[in-house]
Design a protein around this motif. Structure first.
Motif, PDB file in Angstrom:
ATOM      1  N   ASN A   1      81.261  43.486 125.107  1.00  0.00           N
ATOM      2  CA  ASN A   1      81.027  42.798 123.838  1.00  0.00           C
ATOM      3  C   ASN A   1      80.927  43.848 122.732  1.00  0.00           C
ATOM      4  OD1 ASN A   1      80.163  41.236 121.693  1.00  0.00           O
ATOM      5  ND2 ASN A   1      78.812  39.986 122.946  1.00  0.00           N
TER       6      ASN A   1
ATOM      7  N   THR B   1      78.921  31.455 127.687  1.00  0.00           N
ATOM      8  CA  THR B   1      80.361  31.634 127.489  1.00  0.00           C
ATOM      9  C   THR B   1      80.980  30.392 126.876  1.00  0.00           C
ATOM     10  OG1 THR B   1      80.484  33.151 129.361  1.00  0.00           O
ATOM     11  CG2 THR B   1      82.541  32.148 128.627  1.00  0.00           C
TER      12      THR B   1
ATOM     13  N   ASP C   1      79.953  30.006 123.255  1.00  0.00           N
ATOM     14  CA  ASP C   1      80.765  30.881 122.395  1.00  0.00           C
ATOM     15  C   ASP C   1      82.099  30.225 122.058  1.00  0.00           C
ATOM     16  OD1 ASP C   1      79.052  33.019 122.022  1.00  0.00           O
ATOM     17  OD2 ASP C   1      79.671  34.031 123.852  1.00  0.00           O
TER      18      ASP C   1
END
Length: 925
Positions: free
Chosen positions: A274, A804, A807
């Protein structure tokens, strides 16, 4: 920028966090406050110093959460933070608050934090194993001490494990941890003493199990001093001895990673690839060092940091300028990064070459990264092939989001149709960068997308027959939902006008009249009726594919037997009032009843019983509001109303049908009873569990009336029964208007439309299914604004979905943010048109593939289902845009048409919107 608005100033946000009772308002305040970063670190510490046990729990937990998520480069402030966290880490504090405090201290990773954790471990220790909250706190503190990896923290953790015989329980943690040399030396000394006792007494003296546990706590024989000890054990004991088996495991274990010389939070972000958050944290914490990355395509780059500031950046293979290199690295997809390393000892000491302030670099990088995420989210397909639409490179005239270098590299590859893999191999660019270039070229009509050649007549008819088959299936599943009858009749009319074959025209005209009369007369189709329709559609499909006389004759013979000529053209009902639906009913039908292709995408439609049950369980048991910063404060009745709104549509449609039939002096079919039995039973159970005895009583009375009516064996409902249902339903509408009202106010209708927009946006994310849609809506995220103003972490916690997936949802919502919040601005209008064109091009591209497969015939079921799902997701993108403009009638018309018609209608809408014909050069017929 935030301080320009009084309501977004840090002090005002803290005040909202303390006094606001609405969970979502607190989440917004917390998210915006955290955006200040290190600028508010001291304010957070001071506020927590003033807080005590009488302060609201949500306020204290929010402040603690921020200390664990924002960083500072001021050492004295870190010391104060550790001390104030110690004040709130107490036996009488809530268990979840203590857990947040321990996590925040672990992220501080300072000597003061270690001192606090060690001291608190001693305070909680007397109740370890006796009180669950104290046991949980001790375990969390031990894990935090091992994560920090200083000699003092490791020694405190090991001592605690020795005292409570926990070495075996923490064996995996020790395996992953490089214990400091002093701690290892002490453990090795203890092992040698026990070995001596065991050897001299032939294992009669000494503690073999304790010695084995200490050996295993050393982690790996790959550490030189541990390896030397293993050699000593091997010389003293046979392989079958407990200690011999322990050293065998140590020799198999890989060496643990060396103790970090920089922030563990930064390491975790880099380990997760990230880069945006890692570079942001490095800036906030004032970290120095060199970050090196390498992609799977073999391209290397580096970013040099000095006290948090980006000093240099370079990607020698692609760029020469620092800014270009930084933005390229910043936007890299996680999966494209093969290796990374960060060395704090290699901090930049020479002159700075990247003059742009680091906050500006990060801000611009986030915008560019989001732009790329929009593309990866489904706008272009990895299986597509591309070619440029003109010979000359447009040069400086091209509108880009970056430098022209990658554009020129991709342009060279586009002399003929090529796929993504070919472009990547020729240019060395990442998938992200290639997608970004292709997106910009497509947006400016400089790119042609290949879809292949098909027989348009055959492909169109095949698609129409598929749509008819799906509508018949919908009629079979919901025989009382008469909108599906009308839609199936319209498909038959389309087929009869488009087909060149007389047999197909004759068959579809007969079906059109048969199905339309079912709609006009409200005649519920029986199993025999549905079986007849299914068989006719199957015979038509077989004849279309083969063109054989034997298949044509079988179709005509079947029609002659089961629908004789004299029965094909009955007079339509003359007393039928025009079917009129309210805006609310229109929204409900668009959401779940009309479009048959939703079934093929795996998402959409009335939620199944298990989905409903799970949604109700989440609501009534408060499972969605258990996180510290996400407390759900809705009353049980509000939760019941929110969850019931997702499955009571069959009951509402039943009441609507009774009212329409009463208005035209027509009887109502008893087939409705099967449709409404399950939702009424679910509502009764949910009402009882939420303590709403009166509502449960209404549902129970309805169930009893249903049973009595079914015992009569009549095909139609008695007037007395219908009157009773209307009376009981009026009570439900009065008690829970949000769920049951048939004539809601304007605010309720607007809320339903907002929720419909959210559903169309969510369904574009491949991993989203009915459960996820219901969880997000039930958690209170019922508008685009709700999601756009919530951090993905909070969205994940509140909705009980993975980070996830949160996001991906957040990034998908970002595409619509400007069009939603600022629809009248010229930039929003331009984005609307561009995104509309892009989504429509994707629909056309996939439709071309579907048509080609219809001709080929030898395609796997999985491949066809995937294409239908991808096509529907792209269509939902268009529906979301139309919803933003309030074009509900247009959506309803589209849902009743075959896909080839839909494309024509959407192109017409685009032409009316822009006064320009939709560009057709991107699709090859």
């Amino acid at each position: 920028m935030l301080p320009m608005f009084p309501q977004w100033r840090a002090e005002a946000l803290l005040d909202r966090l303390m006094h606001e009772t609405d969970r979502h308002e607190r989440e917004i305040a917390l998210t915006v406050f955290a955006a200040y970063g290190k600028d508010v670190y001291s304010l957070v510490v001071e506020s927590l110093e003033r807080a005590d046990a009488s302060s609201p729990w949500a306020y204290r937990s929010g402040l603690v959460w921020m200390l664990g998520h924002i960083a500072t480069d001021a050492t004295p402030m870190k010391v104060r933070a550790a001390r104030v966290l110690a004040q709130h880490l107490r036996r009488d504090s809530p268990q979840q608050l203590n857990a947040e405090i321990v996590a925040a201290l672990a992220k501080l990773r300072s000597d003061e934090a270690v001192s606090v954790l060690t001291s608190k471990l001693g305070q909680f220790e007397p109740e370890f194993g006796k009180a669950p909250d104290a046991t949980d706190a001790c375990n969390r503190i031990v894990n935090a001490l091992l994560e920090i990896q200083t000699e003092a923290s490791a020694r405190a953790a090991v001592d605690f494990c020795f005292a409570h015989n926990l070495l075996d329980a923490y064996r995996e943690s020790f395996t992953r941890t490089m214990l400091p040399e002093g701690v290892r030396t002490a453990i090795e000394g203890d092992v040698r003493k026990e070995m001596k006792k065991l050897k001299m007494s032939f294992s009669l003296l000494g503690n073999t199990q304790a010695t084995r546990s200490k050996l295993l706590a050393l982690g790996s024989a790959a550490i030189p001093d541990v390896g030397a000890l293993c050699d000593e054990v091997a010389a003293a004991f046979p392989p079958t001895h407990d200690l011999g088996m322990a050293i065998a495991r140590l020799r198999e274990a890989p060496a643990p990673p060396p103790a970090l010389s920089y922030d563990r939070a930064l390491h975790a972000l880099l380990e997760d690839r990230n880069l945006p958050e890692a570079l942001s944290l490095a800036f906030e914490a004032g970290t120095s060092g060199r970050l090196e990355i390498s992609t799977r395509a073999g391209i290397a780059g580096e970013v040099n940091l000095r006290k948090g500031e980006v000093w240099h950046a370079s990607v020698p293979t692609l760029f020469s300028k620092d800014g270009d290199a930084f933005f390229w690295i910043f936007a890299l997809e996680r999966s494209s990064i093969s290796m990374w390393s960060f060395d704090p000892a290699r901090a930049a000491t020479d002159a700075r070459t990247l003059d742009q302030p680091t906050p500006d670099l990060i801000r611009e990088g986030l915008f560019r990264a989001k732009h790329v995420q929009q593309i990866i989210g489904g706008i272009l397909s990895p299986e597509s092939r591309f070619r440029r639409s003109q010979a000359e490179f447009p040069g400086d005239g091209i509108q880009t989001t970056g430098q022209l270098g990658p554009y020129r590299a991709v342009w060279v590859c586009l002399t003929h149709f090529v796929d993504l893999k070919t472009i990547a191999g020729a240019t060395g660019l990442s998938d992200h960068e290639i997608y970004r270039v292709l997106f910009d070229l497509l947006r400016q009509n400089l790119l042609i997308v290949e879809t292949g050649t098909v027989d348009p007549q055959l492909a169109t008819l095949d698609d129409a027959v598929t749509a008819l088959e799906l509508f018949v299936r919908r009629i079979q599943q919901h025989p009382t939902y008469f909108q599906s009858y009308q839609s199936a009749a319209e498909i038959c009319a389309y087929l009869s006008s488009e087909a060149k074959d007389d047999s197909i025209r004759t068959s579809t005209l007969a079906l059109h009249t048969f199905i339309l009369n079912g709609f006009n007369l409200r005649r519920v189709f029986t199993d025999q009726n549905v079986e007849f329709l299914t068989r006719v559609v199957a015979l038509m499909a077989a004849y279309l594919r083969s063109g054989a006389d034997i298949d044509r004759q079988e179709l005509l013979d079947y029609l002659d037997i089961y629908l004789p000529e004299e029965d094909r053209w009955p007079q339509p009902a003359q007393d039928e009032d025009r079917f009129i639906q309210s805006i609310l009913e229109q929204i409900e039908n668009i959401d779940g009843l009309i479009d048959p292709y939703d079934v093929m995408s795996g998402v959409g439609g009335v939620p199944s019983a298990d989905v409903v049950t799970e949604t109700l369980e989440d609501a009534l048991e408060g499972q969605l509001g258990g996180d510290l910063a996400s407390i759900d404060i809705r009353l049980p009745r509000e939760l019941l109303s929110d969850s019931a709104g997702e499955f009571v549509k069959p009951i509402k449609d039943f009441v609507r049908e009774i009212e329409r039939n009463n208005a035209t002096d027509r009887e109502t079919s008893s087939a409705w009873l099967k449709v409404v039995a399950t939702p009424v039973a679910l509502f009764r159970e949910a009402s009882a569990r939420s303590g709403e005895a009166e509502l449960a009583g209404i549902a129970s009375r309805l169930e009893q009336a249903f049973a009595r009516q079914q015992q009569t064996g009549s095909d139609v409902l008695t007037p007395a029964f219908c009157g009773f249902v209307l009376g009981e339903y009026a009570k439900l509408a009065a008690e829970l208007p949000a769920a049951f009202s048939l004539e809601p106010d304007a605010d309720h209708v607007a809320a339903k439309r907002e929720a419909l927009i959210v559903k169309f946006v969510l369904r574009q994310v491949p991993e989203v299914d009915d459960r996820v849609v219901n969880k997000v809506l039930l958690a209170g995220f019922a508008t685009i604004g709700d999601i756009a103003e919530t951090a993905p972490d909070d969205l994940a916690r509140s909705s009980s979905i993975s980070r996830t997936l949160a996001d991906k949802i957040f990034m998908k919502v970002f595409q619509y943010e400007e069009m939603y919040f600022r629809p009248k601005e010229p930039s929003a209008e331009a984005k609307f048109r561009a995104y509309f064109a892009i989504c429509l091009n994707v629909v056309k591209e996939i439709q071309g593939e579907v048509q080609r497969l219809a001709v080929e015939g030898n395609v796997t079921k999985e491949r066809k289902e995937k294409l239908y799902a991808d096509r529907q997701r792209a269509l939902w993108g268009l529906f979301a845009l139309l919803c933003l403009r309030g074009q509900l009638d247009e959506i309803e018309r589209l849902q009743r048409a075959v896909f080839e018609q839909r494309i024509v209608m959407l192109e017409e809408y685009y032409t009316n919107l822009t006064a320009e014909p939709f560009p057709t050069g991107r699709r090859r017929a």
